[in-house]
Design a protein around this motif. Structure first.
Motif, PDB file in Angstrom:
ATOM      1  N   LYS A 216      54.307  49.110  68.253  1.00 46.33           N
ATOM      2  CA  LYS A 216      55.416  49.860  68.309  1.00 46.33           C
ATOM      3  C   LYS A 216      56.578  49.314  68.896  1.00 46.33           C
ATOM      4  CE  LYS A 216      56.388  54.397  69.957  1.00 46.33           C
ATOM      5  NZ  LYS A 216      56.265  55.470  71.140  1.00 46.33           N
ATOM      6  N   ASN A 217      57.289  48.225  68.345  1.00 44.09           N
ATOM      7  CA  ASN A 217      58.479  47.477  69.033  1.00 44.09           C
ATOM      8  C   ASN A 217      59.474  47.776  68.213  1.00 44.09           C
ATOM      9  OD1 ASN A 217      57.170  45.900  66.884  1.00 44.09           O
ATOM     10  ND2 ASN A 217      57.681  43.900  67.740  1.00 44.09           N
ATOM     11  N   SER A 218      60.776  46.873  68.575  1.00 48.04           N
ATOM     12  CA  SER A 218      61.954  47.052  68.061  1.00 48.04           C
ATOM     13  C   SER A 218      62.390  45.702  67.308  1.00 48.04           C
ATOM     14  CB  SER A 218      62.907  47.546  69.099  1.00 48.04           C
ATOM     15  OG  SER A 218      62.616  48.719  69.719  1.00 48.04           O
ATOM     16  N   SER A 219      61.674  44.601  67.540  1.00 45.69           N
ATOM     17  CA  SER A 219      62.244  43.262  67.047  1.00 45.69           C
ATOM     18  C   SER A 219      60.947  42.605  67.138  1.00 45.69           C
ATOM     19  CB  SER A 219      63.087  42.736  68.052  1.00 45.69           C
ATOM     20  OG  SER A 219      63.516  41.538  67.493  1.00 45.69           O
ATOM     21  N   ASP A 220      60.876  41.480  65.903  1.00 44.33           N
ATOM     22  CA  ASP A 220      59.628  40.543  65.535  1.00 44.33           C
ATOM     23  C   ASP A 220      60.148  39.115  66.372  1.00 44.33           C
ATOM     24  OD1 ASP A 220      61.183  39.666  63.636  1.00 44.33           O
ATOM     25  OD2 ASP A 220      60.137  40.504  62.243  1.00 44.33           O
ATOM     26  N   ALA A 221      59.143  38.178  65.916  1.00 45.47           N
ATOM     27  CA  ALA A 221      59.551  37.057  66.581  1.00 45.47           C
ATOM     28  C   ALA A 221      60.390  36.186  65.632  1.00 45.47           C
ATOM     29  CB  ALA A 221      58.400  36.231  66.584  1.00 45.47           C
ATOM     30  N   MET A 222      60.956  36.868  64.553  1.00 49.38           N
ATOM     31  CA  MET A 222      61.952  36.023  63.710  1.00 49.38           C
ATOM     32  C   MET A 222      63.243  36.676  63.794  1.00 49.38           C
ATOM     33  SD  MET A 222      59.951  33.761  62.248  1.00 49.38           S
ATOM     34  CE  MET A 222      61.225  33.576  60.919  1.00 49.38           C
ATOM     35  N   GLY A 223      63.374  37.605  64.862  1.00 40.31           N
ATOM     36  CA  GLY A 223      64.750  38.169  64.936  1.00 40.31           C
ATOM     37  C   GLY A 223      64.944  39.449  64.240  1.00 40.31           C
ATOM     38  N   HIS A 224      63.934  40.025  63.419  1.00 41.12           N
ATOM     39  CA  HIS A 224      64.468  41.367  62.453  1.00 41.12           C
ATOM     40  C   HIS A 224      64.346  42.509  63.616  1.00 41.12           C
ATOM     41  CE1 HIS A 224      62.377  38.624  59.312  1.00 41.12           C
ATOM     42  NE2 HIS A 224      63.548  38.663  59.144  1.00 41.12           N
ATOM     43  N   VAL A 225      65.197  43.429  63.172  1.00 39.76           N
ATOM     44  CA  VAL A 225      65.311  44.628  64.165  1.00 39.76           C
ATOM     45  C   VAL A 225      65.171  45.625  63.346  1.00 39.76           C
ATOM     46  CG1 VAL A 225      66.822  45.769  65.514  1.00 39.76           C
ATOM     47  CG2 VAL A 225      67.017  43.324  65.677  1.00 39.76           C
ATOM     48  N   TYR A 226      64.130  46.586  64.108  1.00 39.43           N
ATOM     49  CA  TYR A 226      63.919  48.051  63.571  1.00 39.43           C
ATOM     50  C   TYR A 226      63.710  48.988  64.793  1.00 39.43           C
ATOM     51  CZ  TYR A 226      59.639  45.131  64.194  1.00 39.43           C
ATOM     52  OH  TYR A 226      58.972  44.324  64.891  1.00 39.43           O
ATOM     53  N   GLY A 227      62.768  49.690  64.471  1.00 40.11           N
ATOM     54  CA  GLY A 227      62.495  50.597  66.067  1.00 40.11           C
ATOM     55  C   GLY A 227      62.080  52.131  65.653  1.00 40.11           C
ATOM     56  N   CYS A 228      63.193  52.943  66.095  1.00 42.43           N
ATOM     57  CA  CYS A 228      63.130  54.273  66.141  1.00 42.43           C
ATOM     58  C   CYS A 228      64.615  55.086  65.841  1.00 42.43           C
ATOM     59  CB  CYS A 228      62.574  54.691  67.542  1.00 42.43           C
ATOM     60  SG  CYS A 228      62.631  56.289  67.931  1.00 42.43           S
ATOM     61  N   HIS A 229      64.232  56.199  65.361  1.00 45.98           N
ATOM     62  CA  HIS A 229      65.690  56.926  65.023  1.00 45.98           C
ATOM     63  C   HIS A 229      65.296  58.448  65.832  1.00 45.98           C
ATOM     64  CE1 HIS A 229      67.402  54.939  61.114  1.00 45.98           C
ATOM     65  NE2 HIS A 229      67.431  54.226  62.364  1.00 45.98           N
ATOM     66  N   GLU A 230      66.216  58.881  66.163  1.00 48.66           N
ATOM     67  CA  GLU A 230      66.214  60.487  66.806  1.00 48.66           C
ATOM     68  C   GLU A 230      66.878  61.341  65.935  1.00 48.66           C
ATOM     69  OE1 GLU A 230      67.530  59.905  70.921  1.00 48.66           O
ATOM     70  OE2 GLU A 230      67.166  58.120  70.897  1.00 48.66           O
ATOM     71  N   ASN A 231      66.408  62.492  65.770  1.00 48.41           N
ATOM     72  CA  ASN A 231      67.037  63.513  65.183  1.00 48.41           C
ATOM     73  C   ASN A 231      67.181  64.803  66.120  1.00 48.41           C
ATOM     74  OD1 ASN A 231      66.879  62.425  62.255  1.00 48.41           O
ATOM     75  ND2 ASN A 231      64.960  62.105  63.007  1.00 48.41           N
ATOM     76  N   TYR A 232      68.348  65.440  65.950  1.00 49.46           N
ATOM     77  CA  TYR A 232      68.748  66.621  66.817  1.00 49.46           C
ATOM     78  C   TYR A 232      69.508  67.647  65.720  1.00 49.46           C
ATOM     79  CZ  TYR A 232      67.841  63.292  70.455  1.00 49.46           C
ATOM     80  OH  TYR A 232      67.255  62.341  71.350  1.00 49.46           O
ATOM     81  N   GLU A 233      69.049  68.890  65.944  1.00 51.01           N
ATOM     82  CA  GLU A 233      69.924  70.010  65.272  1.00 51.01           C
ATOM     83  C   GLU A 233      70.878  70.348  65.913  1.00 51.01           C
ATOM     84  OE1 GLU A 233      69.721  74.560  65.411  1.00 51.01           O
ATOM     85  OE2 GLU A 233      67.890  73.468  65.892  1.00 51.01           O
ATOM     86  N   THR A 234      72.363  70.214  65.389  1.00 47.08           N
ATOM     87  CA  THR A 234      73.341  70.625  66.245  1.00 47.08           C
ATOM     88  C   THR A 234      74.439  71.061  65.286  1.00 47.08           C
ATOM     89  OG1 THR A 234      74.909  69.769  67.863  1.00 47.08           O
ATOM     90  CG2 THR A 234      74.160  68.139  66.321  1.00 47.08           C
ATOM     91  N   GLU A 235      75.515  71.522  65.789  1.00 48.00           N
ATOM     92  CA  GLU A 235      76.739  71.926  65.263  1.00 48.00           C
ATOM     93  C   GLU A 235      77.511  70.801  64.536  1.00 48.00           C
ATOM     94  OE1 GLU A 235      78.992  74.470  67.665  1.00 48.00           O
ATOM     95  OE2 GLU A 235      77.591  76.060  67.876  1.00 48.00           O
ATOM     96  N   VAL A 236      77.608  70.795  63.258  1.00 48.06           N
ATOM     97  CA  VAL A 236      78.463  69.804  62.501  1.00 48.06           C
ATOM     98  C   VAL A 236      79.646  70.024  62.942  1.00 48.06           C
ATOM     99  CG1 VAL A 236      78.517  70.814  60.267  1.00 48.06           C
ATOM    100  CG2 VAL A 236      78.388  68.350  60.177  1.00 48.06           C
ATOM    101  N   GLY A 237      80.436  71.236  63.046  1.00 48.19           N
ATOM    102  CA  GLY A 237      81.810  71.211  63.267  1.00 48.19           C
ATOM    103  C   GLY A 237      82.055  72.840  63.710  1.00 48.19           C
ATOM    104  N   SER A 238      82.957  73.154  63.965  1.00 47.91           N
ATOM    105  CA  SER A 238      83.494  74.344  64.158  1.00 47.91           C
ATOM    106  C   SER A 238      85.001  74.641  63.972  1.00 47.91           C
ATOM    107  CB  SER A 238      83.213  74.895  65.631  1.00 47.91           C
ATOM    108  OG  SER A 238      83.997  73.915  66.538  1.00 47.91           O
TER     109      SER A 238
END
Length: 616
Positions: free
Chosen positions: A146-168
């Motif tokens: 469960k990491n964010s980068s491998d030995a070759m330098g490829h980057v991945y990881g995690c995304h966060e999701n939040y319900e919120t107002e898109v505009g007003s």
């Protein structure tokens, strides 16, 4: 003096608070999507061609999960697997390279309304991923990271999701006009793409026919039979799993590249329009007041990374960011705020998704943050989501006076993430500020906001503030005295990992005696990179898990909570109904396929749609 002026500004802002929360604080829908990397830990040296393919590893992990709990396939992606605990598993690899080693397994938590519940769900997902990998029926010793980068330098990881107002107000009206325009473009694009898709399906059909004839001839030669008994037990999901690969195998390379290019060209007007909406219309206030907090929290919630050139960074994800808001995939963009789920809604699905597009008109939408590391620390993971949820409450309540706005956010982010000593200052509308100074200002403003809200509406906010302060104090102590890491070890991932690297025995840094200068440098990096990777290993041999055995007080979730979330999602969210339906229909006579917002249940003309989502 400066502290006094900030307190006065907070007091004036508190008096101007005119929008009281309609629900308890930090109770919006939130969720996490985590990409896990797999590796083979066999002691013998294996050649690259002997390693299992990414698709094979994914299929074996999915089989282990199916043995553990009920699951159903996705509506549009048959390789995607929705779980009875409310989560979902996806294969993160391009079809053209899925037969090669590597690849990522993405597992998403159910959507929940509490940071504490989300932490319990995430830890149950971590446990599920680790056990499924260990229980996979292969001849390899598979491990999952469960990491964010491998030995070759490829980057991945995690995304966060939040319900919120898109505009007003006016901006909400403008947003809805663009959604209507996108709906029309989506319809036209699907009509134009149909001839191209017919060519693709025709080529895939010819490829299957050719393979079938070849297989029949081979079977008749070998056994005198036209039937292969293994076909009768083949899972329909496995049968669909190779469809995307067939697209690349069924036609010459130049033709597949041409067709893909034409499909991308057909959807280009949608992408251009969506990019404009993402960068200039959607979530404008959130991006204005949240960005400084996100780029400075790498000092608290970064997972740490040793780069290929030997530099230590507080966050690998931060160093890969190249824009503020973008699609995050159409051209390989890596933004802070990603809108790939919108791109999928308008481009990657079929005519059946047109009906789902109407939910894009709602006032409250899912905001996805890609600037997020995969944390091992419970405290860092909790503060990461709890603080953002609380700040979104502040923004929706117009309690934004005094919040900093960073100039040149991407450049500032790279500078902060490159400095693990936490001394770098970046330009803001309030003058140069360090990451810890920005975090301290957000923390004090959030505390003033929570104090201004009636006690019965504070929800979990006080706990968020307490744990946020605890994480901040650990980093602040290290900033004042580099040897004062007692409070940070086990709580701040990047600092804990750095401490483990610095604790390596000098004799372990070299395999040769005496080494040359170049050999010494290479061995030194390899030994430290091993710590970087093994820190995130989800097994008893993982370095963070080994630390947890001696420091049980670091855990914020008990085993009973994790076991409960392994089986079912929390009540009060769309995930609860989705999980219940999966348990009811998985493996039954009536087939069920699922998406996040709805499911298709039944066969033939009796097939019906069941919506999960409450009006949010």
């Amino acid at each position: 003096m400066a502290e006094k002026r900030r307190n006065e500004r907070n007091l004036r802002a508190r008096r101007r608070l005119h929008v009281q929360p309609r629900r308890p604080l930090v109770s919006r829908l939130i969720g996490l999507e985590t990409e896990y990397a797999t590796m083979v830990a066999d002691p013998q040296m294996l050649e690259i061609e002997d390693l299992p393919s990414a698709r094979f590893v994914y299929q074996q992990i999915c089989e282990a999960i199916r043995r553990e709990q009920p699951t159903v396939a996705g509506v549009f992606d048959r390789e995607q697997m929705f779980l009875a605990n409310g989560g979902a598993v996806s294969f993160e690899s391009h079809p053209s390279v899925s037969s090669q080693p590597g690849g990522l397994v993405e597992i998403a938590t159910p959507e929940v309304r509490s940071p504490s519940e989300l932490l319990a769900c995430q830890r149950s997902i971590d446990e599920l991923a680790a056990e499924a990998t260990a229980d996979s029926e292969t001849s390899f010793d598979l491990r999952i990271l469960k990491n964010s980068s491998d030995a070759m330098g490829h980057v991945y990881g995690c995304h966060e999701n939040y319900e919120t107002e898109v505009g007003s107000g006016v901006m909400l009206l403008v947003y809805r006009c663009f959604v209507l325009l996108l709906w029309l473009i989506q319809t036209i694009s699907l009509l134009v793409a149909m001839p191209l898709m017919m060519i693709v399906l025709g080529m895939m059909g010819l490829s299957r026919l050719r393979k079938s004839k070849n297989k029949s001839a081979a079977d008749e030669t070998e056994s005198g039979s036209f039937f292969d008994e293994s076909d009768f037990g083949r899972d329909s999901t496995d049968a669909n799993a190779s469809q995307s690969e067939e697209f690349y195998e069924a036609m010459p390379g130049w033709l597949s590249v041409t067709l893909v290019g034409l499909l991308r060209l057909v959807h280009l007007p949608t992408v251009i329009t969506l990019t404009f909406v993402a960068q200039h219309i959607a979530f404008r206030r959130q991006r204005k007041y949240l960005t400084a907090m996100l780029i400075s929290r790498v000092a608290l919630c970064g997972a740490g990374n040793l780069s290929p050139d030997g530099c230590y960074q507080t966050s690998a994800k931060a160093m890969a960011v190249d824009s503020i808001a973008h699609m995050g995939g159409f051209r390989g963009e890596r933004p802070i705020y990603v809108f790939g789920h919108w791109l999928s809604q308008f481009c990657a699905k079929s005519f059946f998704s047109l009906g789902s597009t109407k939910q894009m008109f709602r006032r409250r939408q899912r905001m996805q943050i890609a600037l997020s590391d995969s944390n091992m620390s419970d405290l860092a993971e909790y503060v990461k989501v709890g603080s953002v949820s609380l700040l979104l409450d502040m923004i929706e309540a117009n309690f934004t006076h005094g919040l900093p706005i960073v100039q040149k956010p991407v450049d500032s982010l790279h500078r902060l993430a490159s400095d693990w000593n936490l001394v770098t200052k970046v330009p803001t509308n309030q003058g140069p500020m360090s990451a810890l100074q920005i975090q301290k200002l957000y923390l004090s403003t959030a505390r003033a906001f929570v104090d201004s809200v009636p006690a019965n509406l504070r929800g979990e906010a006080k706990l968020v503030l307490y744990r946020w302060q605890e994480l901040y104090d650990g980093a602040a102590r290290f900033r004042k005295n580099a040897t004062d890491t007692g409070l940070a070890i086990g709580r701040i991932d990047w600092l804990t990992k750095r401490h483990l690297m610095d604790s390596l025995d000098p004799e372990t840094l070299s395999e040769h005696d005496p080494p040359s200068a170049s050999e010494s440098s290479t061995n030194h990096w390899a030994a430290r990179k091993k710590v970087d990777l093994r820190y995130h290993e989800l097994s008893d041999e993982g370095y963070y898990y080994m630390l947890m055995e001696s420091r049980p007080e670091l855990s914020l979730v008990d085993d009973k909570q994790i076991a409960r979330r392994r089986k079912s999602p929390p009540a009060g969210s769309p995930a609860a109904r989705r999980g219940w339906l999966i348990r009811e229909f998985a493996g039954g006579d009536e087939t069920m396929q699922s998406e996040w917002a709805y499911a298709m249940i039944g066969n033939g003309k009796a097939r019906r749609r069941v919506d999960f989502a409450e009006e949010i």
